[in-house]
Design an enzyme around this catalytic site. Sequence first.
Site, PDB file in Angstrom:
ATOM      1  N   TYR A 118     -36.961  15.074  18.555  1.00 27.35           N
ATOM      2  CA  TYR A 118     -36.730  16.107  17.546  1.00 27.35           C
ATOM      3  C   TYR A 118     -35.870  15.505  16.439  1.00 27.35           C
ATOM      4  O   TYR A 118     -34.935  14.749  16.726  1.00 27.35           O
ATOM      5  CB  TYR A 118     -35.995  17.304  18.171  1.00 27.35           C
ATOM      6  N   GLU A 206     -37.799  19.542   9.061  1.00 30.82           N
ATOM      7  CA  GLU A 206     -37.735  19.575  10.527  1.00 30.82           C
ATOM      8  C   GLU A 206     -38.992  18.917  11.067  1.00 30.82           C
ATOM      9  O   GLU A 206     -40.099  19.403  10.813  1.00 30.82           O
ATOM     10  CB  GLU A 206     -37.615  21.010  11.044  1.00 30.82           C
TER      11      GLU A 206
END
Length: 397
Positions: A118, A206
């Site tokens: 991530y 993101e």
Amino acid sequence: MNLHEYQGKEILNSFGVKIQRGIVVNNYKKAVAAAKQLTAETGTGWHVIKAQVHAGGRGKGGGVKLAKSLTEVETFSKEIIGMMLVTPQTSKEGKKVNQVLICEDVYYPGEFEHEEFYMSVLLNRATGRNMIMYSTEGGMDIETVAEETPHLIFTEEIDPAIGILAFQTRKIAFNLGLSGNAFKEMTKFVSALYTAYIKSDASMFEINPVLKTSDAKIIAVDAKVSIDANALYRHKDYMAMRDFREENPIEVEASAVGLNYVDLDGNVGCMVNGAGLAMATMDLIKQSGGEPANFLDVGGTADAERVEAGFRIILKDAAVKAILVNIFGGIVRCDRVAQGIVDAYTNMGDAIKVPIIVRLQGTNAKEAKELIEKSGLDVISVTEFQEAADKVKEVLV
Ligand code: GDP
Ligand code: MN
């Protein structure tokens, strides 16, 4: 301004960030052609069909499918294009899928296990610095990781005046447990990602997952990108990426007439001048047992035209049971605003079917109250904040 995955990836790619390749299409015939083209260009055997909507969690809602043949590319594209996609981040009605991204399959078997990380880049408002948040626990719900195992999320702060330093990119690669070629690739990936974030005037990136492929490449498989709307004048090409279909239609209409409107779930519409007063008004509505149906700042010039535009926008929301107008007359005189309200109301005739409570305070408040009372319209005029709240309570029962 939020972007689709394929647009976000385009921006990343333009700054040298490695991405999973894809072609966006809006029907199944083009999907099959795109799949063939990707095979020719990348050698990929399988393809991933990904719904393009402004919401995450698409995989969980059936909006991301792995196709192992051209027949499956066709079947899945037919299935996903036009569907109402429901994910943990959409309403229960879901979002209509207008386009799909046909991607190369990047989870092919090879020398190493693939790994999902991530990574996000955003502003830390408390320190006034940019930060990169990253974790080895990519691909799944990062919210769950943040809640249950927050120690697995790392943060690296970057001084915007200095930019990202080499030791920081190495630290990130190290903390992600990488070595060898993947380590080197990750340092390049992070540095390109940060540059892209700065140069595109983004407010958030993101990337979940960032993938380490089985041959130790580091690529962005997903991209959630928001561009700072105040910087869009510097990026005409990004401005053209705005997809109005993804936005609340009432909000789009309001912004076209220059009103600062945010749609909310409640039953009391409000029209206020100034964002601070608008917030206080929303609190007041809650205290009196209602729920604000919107945030609406009409700004400094609350004349008849703007008031009418405001009323029309508020009334598009069928849940509105009453409207509270709360205007402070500083530079703008209350009697002017009152006249604006009377004119707008008269103009709109039958369009207004809910009670309107008007609280005008400040310059010429008394004259304003008289003006409204004399008009004979179905408008409740008050001067005190608390009175306004009491009236809202009254009309709601
Ligand atoms: P999200 O669910 O909206 O976050 O969409 P993502 O783009 O993150 O995709 C969801 C999931 O699809 C990923 O976490 C992967 O597990 C899977 N996925 C994405 N690309 C590929 C691919 O090329 N091959 C395979 N096998 N799975 C993929
Ligand atoms: Mn994702």
